[in-house]
Design a protein around this motif. Structure first.
Motif, PDB file in Angstrom:
ATOM      1  N   LEU A 144       0.754  -1.138   0.024  1.00 51.32           N
ATOM      2  CA  LEU A 144       0.002   0.059  -0.068  1.00 51.32           C
ATOM      3  C   LEU A 144       0.727   1.417   0.042  1.00 51.32           C
ATOM      4  O   LEU A 144       0.424   2.212  -0.511  1.00 51.32           O
ATOM      5  N   VAL A 145       1.988   1.122   0.676  1.00 48.45           N
ATOM      6  CA  VAL A 145       2.728   2.436   0.614  1.00 48.45           C
ATOM      7  C   VAL A 145       3.646   2.563  -0.457  1.00 48.45           C
ATOM      8  O   VAL A 145       3.925   3.386  -0.878  1.00 48.45           O
ATOM      9  N   GLN A 146       3.923   1.403  -1.276  1.00 47.88           N
ATOM     10  CA  GLN A 146       4.918   1.473  -2.514  1.00 47.88           C
ATOM     11  C   GLN A 146       4.057   1.621  -3.584  1.00 47.88           C
ATOM     12  O   GLN A 146       4.749   2.184  -4.892  1.00 47.88           O
ATOM     13  N   THR A 147       2.776   1.794  -3.729  1.00 51.67           N
ATOM     14  CA  THR A 147       2.043   1.890  -4.876  1.00 51.67           C
ATOM     15  C   THR A 147       1.166   3.323  -4.866  1.00 51.67           C
ATOM     16  O   THR A 147       0.818   3.850  -3.752  1.00 51.67           O
ATOM     17  N   ASN A 148       1.131   4.067  -6.038  1.00 50.25           N
ATOM     18  CA  ASN A 148       0.477   5.344  -6.220  1.00 50.25           C
ATOM     19  C   ASN A 148      -1.016   4.964  -6.753  1.00 50.25           C
ATOM     20  O   ASN A 148      -1.514   5.922  -6.996  1.00 50.25           O
ATOM     21  N   LEU A 149      -1.425   3.841  -6.832  1.00 55.55           N
ATOM     22  CA  LEU A 149      -2.819   3.724  -7.420  1.00 55.55           C
ATOM     23  C   LEU A 149      -3.771   4.283  -6.498  1.00 55.55           C
ATOM     24  O   LEU A 149      -3.442   4.129  -5.299  1.00 55.55           O
ATOM     25  N   PRO A 150      -4.836   4.629  -7.055  1.00 53.55           N
ATOM     26  CA  PRO A 150      -5.944   5.508  -6.109  1.00 53.55           C
ATOM     27  C   PRO A 150      -6.763   4.467  -5.449  1.00 53.55           C
ATOM     28  O   PRO A 150      -6.893   4.745  -4.190  1.00 53.55           O
ATOM     29  N   TRP A 151      -6.632   3.223  -5.623  1.00 51.18           N
ATOM     30  CA  TRP A 151      -7.353   2.256  -4.612  1.00 51.18           C
ATOM     31  C   TRP A 151      -6.443   2.011  -3.345  1.00 51.18           C
ATOM     32  O   TRP A 151      -6.928   2.076  -2.325  1.00 51.18           O
ATOM     33  N   ALA A 152      -5.233   1.980  -3.609  1.00 43.58           N
ATOM     34  CA  ALA A 152      -4.341   2.050  -2.438  1.00 43.58           C
ATOM     35  C   ALA A 152      -4.312   3.394  -1.486  1.00 43.58           C
ATOM     36  O   ALA A 152      -4.614   3.223  -0.428  1.00 43.58           O
ATOM     37  N   ALA A 153      -4.257   4.322  -2.217  1.00 39.80           N
ATOM     38  CA  ALA A 153      -4.355   5.647  -1.338  1.00 39.80           C
ATOM     39  C   ALA A 153      -5.877   5.632  -0.774  1.00 39.80           C
ATOM     40  O   ALA A 153      -6.059   6.211   0.504  1.00 39.80           O
ATOM     41  N   ASN A 154      -6.916   5.096  -1.201  1.00 40.01           N
ATOM     42  CA  ASN A 154      -7.874   5.010  -0.556  1.00 40.01           C
ATOM     43  C   ASN A 154      -8.071   4.074   0.708  1.00 40.01           C
ATOM     44  O   ASN A 154      -8.544   4.500   1.704  1.00 40.01           O
ATOM     45  N   ILE A 155      -7.378   2.875   0.612  1.00 39.86           N
ATOM     46  CA  ILE A 155      -7.257   2.274   1.581  1.00 39.86           C
ATOM     47  C   ILE A 155      -6.165   2.907   2.482  1.00 39.86           C
ATOM     48  O   ILE A 155      -6.641   2.693   3.883  1.00 39.86           O
ATOM     49  N   ARG A 156      -5.185   3.357   2.612  1.00 34.36           N
ATOM     50  CA  ARG A 156      -4.503   4.162   3.345  1.00 34.36           C
ATOM     51  C   ARG A 156      -5.303   5.095   3.926  1.00 34.36           C
ATOM     52  O   ARG A 156      -5.174   5.051   5.261  1.00 34.36           O
ATOM     53  N   ARG A 157      -6.113   5.939   3.392  1.00 29.14           N
ATOM     54  CA  ARG A 157      -6.646   6.940   3.975  1.00 29.14           C
ATOM     55  C   ARG A 157      -7.969   6.282   4.831  1.00 29.14           C
ATOM     56  O   ARG A 157      -7.962   7.038   6.018  1.00 29.14           O
ATOM     57  N   THR A 158      -8.733   5.442   4.456  1.00 29.76           N
ATOM     58  CA  THR A 158      -9.580   4.823   5.197  1.00 29.76           C
ATOM     59  C   THR A 158      -9.394   3.949   6.461  1.00 29.76           C
ATOM     60  O   THR A 158     -10.122   3.918   7.433  1.00 29.76           O
ATOM     61  N   ARG A 159      -8.185   3.603   6.411  1.00 29.20           N
ATOM     62  CA  ARG A 159      -7.781   2.407   7.409  1.00 29.20           C
ATOM     63  C   ARG A 159      -6.598   3.063   8.148  1.00 29.20           C
ATOM     64  O   ARG A 159      -6.182   2.755   8.962  1.00 29.20           O
ATOM     65  N   HIS A 160      -6.216   4.597   7.665  1.00 25.03           N
ATOM     66  CA  HIS A 160      -5.337   5.246   8.771  1.00 25.03           C
ATOM     67  C   HIS A 160      -4.108   4.710   8.807  1.00 25.03           C
ATOM     68  O   HIS A 160      -3.525   4.280   9.821  1.00 25.03           O
TER      69      HIS A 160
ATOM     70  N   LEU B 121       4.249   9.679  11.323  1.00 21.88           N
ATOM     71  CA  LEU B 121       3.344   9.751  12.457  1.00 21.88           C
ATOM     72  C   LEU B 121       2.459  10.810  12.732  1.00 21.88           C
ATOM     73  O   LEU B 121       1.097  10.709  13.088  1.00 21.88           O
ATOM     74  N   ASN B 122       2.810  11.972  12.697  1.00 28.41           N
ATOM     75  CA  ASN B 122       2.119  13.249  12.590  1.00 28.41           C
ATOM     76  C   ASN B 122       0.699  12.993  11.613  1.00 28.41           C
ATOM     77  O   ASN B 122      -0.043  13.683  11.999  1.00 28.41           O
ATOM     78  N   ARG B 123       1.103  12.713  10.427  1.00 23.58           N
ATOM     79  CA  ARG B 123       0.103  12.675   9.479  1.00 23.58           C
ATOM     80  C   ARG B 123      -0.971  11.509   9.989  1.00 23.58           C
ATOM     81  O   ARG B 123      -2.135  11.834   9.689  1.00 23.58           O
ATOM     82  N   LEU B 124      -0.316  10.351  10.444  1.00 22.54           N
ATOM     83  CA  LEU B 124      -1.472   9.484  10.959  1.00 22.54           C
ATOM     84  C   LEU B 124      -2.172   9.848  11.946  1.00 22.54           C
ATOM     85  O   LEU B 124      -3.602   9.800  12.132  1.00 22.54           O
ATOM     86  N   LEU B 125      -1.874  10.451  13.027  1.00 21.44           N
ATOM     87  CA  LEU B 125      -2.565  11.320  13.993  1.00 21.44           C
ATOM     88  C   LEU B 125      -3.583  12.229  13.621  1.00 21.44           C
ATOM     89  O   LEU B 125      -4.731  12.290  14.049  1.00 21.44           O
ATOM     90  N   ARG B 126      -2.989  13.140  12.652  1.00 19.58           N
ATOM     91  CA  ARG B 126      -4.080  14.023  12.095  1.00 19.58           C
ATOM     92  C   ARG B 126      -5.032  13.613  11.411  1.00 19.58           C
ATOM     93  O   ARG B 126      -6.212  13.809  11.700  1.00 19.58           O
ATOM     94  N   ASP B 127      -5.027  12.366  10.598  1.00 17.62           N
ATOM     95  CA  ASP B 127      -5.905  11.738  10.022  1.00 17.62           C
ATOM     96  C   ASP B 127      -6.968  10.949  10.890  1.00 17.62           C
ATOM     97  O   ASP B 127      -8.188  11.006  10.968  1.00 17.62           O
ATOM     98  N   LEU B 128      -6.385  10.498  12.119  1.00 19.44           N
ATOM     99  CA  LEU B 128      -7.298   9.971  13.191  1.00 19.44           C
ATOM    100  C   LEU B 128      -8.019  10.830  13.658  1.00 19.44           C
ATOM    101  O   LEU B 128      -9.247  10.647  13.928  1.00 19.44           O
ATOM    102  N   LYS B 129      -7.572  12.157  14.031  1.00 17.57           N
ATOM    103  CA  LYS B 129      -8.410  13.240  14.580  1.00 17.57           C
ATOM    104  C   LYS B 129      -9.604  13.574  13.597  1.00 17.57           C
ATOM    105  O   LYS B 129     -10.749  13.966  14.149  1.00 17.57           O
ATOM    106  N   ALA B 130      -8.982  13.718  12.368  1.00 14.52           N
ATOM    107  CA  ALA B 130     -10.152  14.165  11.386  1.00 14.52           C
ATOM    108  C   ALA B 130     -11.363  13.244  11.274  1.00 14.52           C
ATOM    109  O   ALA B 130     -12.220  13.500  10.907  1.00 14.52           O
ATOM    110  N   SER B 131     -11.007  11.938  11.589  1.00 18.66           N
ATOM    111  CA  SER B 131     -12.405  10.986  11.078  1.00 18.66           C
ATOM    112  C   SER B 131     -13.086  10.716  12.546  1.00 18.66           C
ATOM    113  O   SER B 131     -14.047  10.113  12.252  1.00 18.66           O
ATOM    114  N   SER B 132     -12.632  11.296  13.656  1.00 24.79           N
ATOM    115  CA  SER B 132     -13.617  11.049  14.677  1.00 24.79           C
ATOM    116  C   SER B 132     -14.422  12.130  14.813  1.00 24.79           C
ATOM    117  O   SER B 132     -14.349  13.196  14.406  1.00 24.79           O
TER     118      SER B 132
END
Length: 127
Positions: free
Chosen positions: A83-99, A116-127
Motif C-alpha cells: 500500500l505504501v509503495q504504490t500510487n494507485l488510487p485504490w491503495a490511497a483510498n485504503i491508506r486513508r480509510t484505514r489510517h 506519525l504526525n500525518r497518521l495522528l492528524r487523519d485519526l483526529k479528522a475521522s473522529s
C-alpha cells in the motif's frame, strides 16, 4: 461464499484470470470470504469484484486493478508495504480509510515523525 467457478479460475493464475475477465465483461466476480492469503495477484483485474470478507493477508497486490471493488471487512493485514509503495488510487483510498501511516523511513527520525504526525492528524479528522 465465493462463487466457486470464479475462485477456481483465479487459482489458475493471473494470466488465465485476466483473459477470462476480458471474455466475460458483464460478470462481477464474487470472491466473498475467499481465502486469498499469500496469493500472488500481481496485475490481476479485480475491478468491480466483491472481495467482502476475503482474506488478503500477505497477498501480493502490486499492480492489481481494484476500481469499484468491494473490500468491506476484507482482511488486509500485512499489506502495508504494498500500500505504501504504490500510487494507485485504490491503495490511497485504503491508506486513508484505514489510517495507515507510511513508516518506511522509520530509522530517519524526521521522516518517521512526519509519518506519525500525518497518521495522528487523519485519526483526529475521522473522529
Amino acid at each position: 461464499m465465493a462463487n466457486q467457478e470464479h475462485l477456481d479460475i483465479l487459482k489458475q493464475g493471473v494470466e488465465v484470470w485476466n483473459r477470462w475477465r476480458k471474455e466475460h465483461l458483464g460478470i462481477f466476480p464474487d470472491l466473498t470470504f475467499a481465502d486469498l492469503s499469500f496469493a500472488d495477484l500481481r496485475g490481476a483485474n479485480l475491478n468491480r469484484a466483491n472481495l467482502s470478507r476475503a482474506d488478503l493477508n500477505r497477498a501480493n497486490l502490486r499492480g492489481v486493478h481494484l476500481r469499484g471493488a468491494e473490500l468491506g471487512r476484507a482482511n488486509l493485514i500485512k499489506l502495508d508495504e504494498t500500500l505504501v509503495q504504490t500510487n494507485l488510487p485504490w491503495a490511497a483510498n485504503i491508506r486513508r480509510t484505514r489510517h495507515m501511516g507510511d513508516f518506511t523511513n522509520w530509522k530517519n527520525h524526521g521522516d518517521y515523525q512526519k509519518g506519525l504526525n500525518r497518521l495522528l492528524r487523519d485519526l483526529k479528522a475521522s473522529s
